[in-house]
Design a protein around this motif. Sequence first.
Motif, PDB file in Angstrom:
ATOM      1  N   ALA A   1       0.976  -1.373   0.084  1.00  0.00           N
ATOM      2  CA  ALA A   1       0.026  -0.105  -0.214  1.00  0.00           C
ATOM      3  C   ALA A   1       1.078   1.371   0.015  1.00  0.00           C
ATOM      4  O   ALA A   1       1.821   1.260   0.618  1.00  0.00           O
ATOM      5  N   VAL A   2       0.239   2.333  -0.573  1.00  0.00           N
ATOM      6  CA  VAL A   2       0.982   3.690  -0.886  1.00  0.00           C
ATOM      7  C   VAL A   2       0.125   4.619  -0.520  1.00  0.00           C
ATOM      8  O   VAL A   2      -1.076   4.843  -1.057  1.00  0.00           O
ATOM      9  N   THR A   3       0.645   5.537   0.399  1.00  0.00           N
ATOM     10  CA  THR A   3      -0.093   6.971   0.451  1.00  0.00           C
ATOM     11  C   THR A   3       0.970   8.105   0.380  1.00  0.00           C
ATOM     12  O   THR A   3       2.257   7.736   0.384  1.00  0.00           O
ATOM     13  N   GLY A   4       0.380   9.336   0.554  1.00  0.00           N
ATOM     14  CA  GLY A   4       1.220  10.541   0.603  1.00  0.00           C
ATOM     15  C   GLY A   4       0.667  11.747  -0.124  1.00  0.00           C
ATOM     16  O   GLY A   4      -0.380  11.265  -0.675  1.00  0.00           O
ATOM     17  N   THR A   5       1.051  12.791  -0.016  1.00  0.00           N
ATOM     18  CA  THR A   5       0.393  13.772  -0.264  1.00  0.00           C
ATOM     19  C   THR A   5       0.567  14.107  -1.928  1.00  0.00           C
ATOM     20  O   THR A   5      -0.486  14.445  -2.573  1.00  0.00           O
ATOM     21  N   ASN A   6       1.775  13.671  -2.530  1.00  0.00           N
ATOM     22  CA  ASN A   6       2.160  13.503  -3.840  1.00  0.00           C
ATOM     23  C   ASN A   6       2.890  12.277  -4.375  1.00  0.00           C
ATOM     24  O   ASN A   6       3.327  12.038  -3.364  1.00  0.00           O
ATOM     25  N   GLY A   7       2.779  11.819  -5.351  1.00  0.00           N
ATOM     26  CA  GLY A   7       3.299  10.930  -6.003  1.00  0.00           C
ATOM     27  C   GLY A   7       2.687   9.624  -5.897  1.00  0.00           C
ATOM     28  O   GLY A   7       3.310   8.572  -6.337  1.00  0.00           O
ATOM     29  N   LYS A   8       1.644   9.450  -5.270  1.00  0.00           N
ATOM     30  CA  LYS A   8       0.998   8.129  -4.999  1.00  0.00           C
ATOM     31  C   LYS A   8       0.517   7.451  -6.411  1.00  0.00           C
ATOM     32  O   LYS A   8       1.275   6.122  -6.332  1.00  0.00           O
ATOM     33  N   THR A   9      -0.024   8.070  -7.283  1.00  0.00           N
ATOM     34  CA  THR A   9      -0.324   7.070  -8.279  1.00  0.00           C
ATOM     35  C   THR A   9       0.882   6.660  -9.142  1.00  0.00           C
ATOM     36  O   THR A   9       0.986   5.489  -9.728  1.00  0.00           O
TER      37      THR A   9
END
Length: 471
Positions: free
Chosen positions: A119-127
């Motif tokens: 799983a990946v999250t973050g304000t930017n760069g996720k996609t």
Amino acid sequence: MPSEFTGKHVTVAGLGVSGVPAAKVLHGLGAHVTVVNDGADERARAQAAELEPLGVTVRLGDGDTLPEGTELIVTAPGWKPTKPLFTAAGQAGVPVWGDVELAWRLRGLDGRNAAPWLAVTGTNGKTTTVQMLASILKAAGLRTAAVGNIGVSLLDAVTGEEEYDVLAVELSSYQLHWAPSLRAHSAAVLNLAPDHLDWHGSMEAYAADKGRIYEGNRVACVYNVADKATEDLVRAADVEEGCRAIGFTLGTPGPSQLGVVEGLLVDRAFVEERQKNAQELAEVSDVNPPAPHNIANALAAAGLARAFGVSAAAVRDGLRAFTPDAHRIAHVADVDGVAYVDDSKATNTHATEASLAAYESIVWIAGGLAKGATFDELVTGAAKRLRGAVLIGADRALIREALARHAPEVPVVDLDRTDTGAMLQAVQEARRLARPGDTVLLAPACASMDMFTNYNQRGDAFAQAVRELGA
């Protein structure tokens, strides 16, 4: 048919990308499903017409009233926790799940599709990171898909006929808020910057929801060495025994980190004797495009893949095979020695900061809907790189004022128009300011809806205007 849902009265809050699949799945599991939706526009009516013949009750134009007898709510991720519907649910003791929570609980119930989640999250760069990760996993010969906030329903992935070895899952802060029992194999938080604070209420609440992605991780919590807040989330997480903290950095990596050494992406986390050994994964030139923030995305994807046991060769092959989506630091053309780059996806200051850092001499096209953002810090950091700026959109004055305060020597063109044709004029003005070797960069730092349907249309308008320059 799982007895947990048979005969249960479930309310699905919100139609759309998540609500329609959730209603269909729950109905198929034997639940009595009622869908409530705030709007009653043409799209909502069409979706209602799709669901009602199945026996699903749909209430349009009333998303605030809790249907009588509701035993569970499954909500669209964007619905705010403060909505009266959820207040009423809390008072009645009715649990609220998101579609991600539902997908997590349904995985493997039919004996299939119990694939672990990276799983990946973050304000930017996720996609971009999730797509890179999926490319790497495929290069390793694994059956996988990029799913979640990327626009592909997790419910479809866990209840569909196709079986997977592992899923690359993009999760937004909204989705994580409504997914209390999610436990990923490994997870990454790419970065943290103020965003969606109107929804979460505070930066602390936003960060806490992002940090949920680490809860219960089994193998690795991947964090950004350059962003201490992500490491703090790892330290606060309750993980399974033996789960490791794995950092990624654009510098030389220490033990239990991935980083960059002399143009190479290297791994000092998933190697024997990591105190003194490193494994080459790929060349920086294998990352497309090799902008600093995209190299960071690649390292995060590589960290998750390596946590799953993927070989170094598959990391390299997957990165080489990866093609980024449109409007993400996409090179459009070179005209008269000037590069034109479309980063329309840079809709906030954090993403734009990374975009501006990728180039040495920039004519910056910016502006749109600021969404409450301020631009002083962004301009201060980029001032030395700016050849000029062309401002468009409803809130361009905020950027103009920041430039006047912190980069008064930078020439600024302020286009006092918000029609879609303004982009052609913006590109023409940028051409006038640029010199050979410069980059004209569309990195708006703002949302697009004042002038365009979405950031895709804005980027397309930029690309068309550039093509007209070269015609």
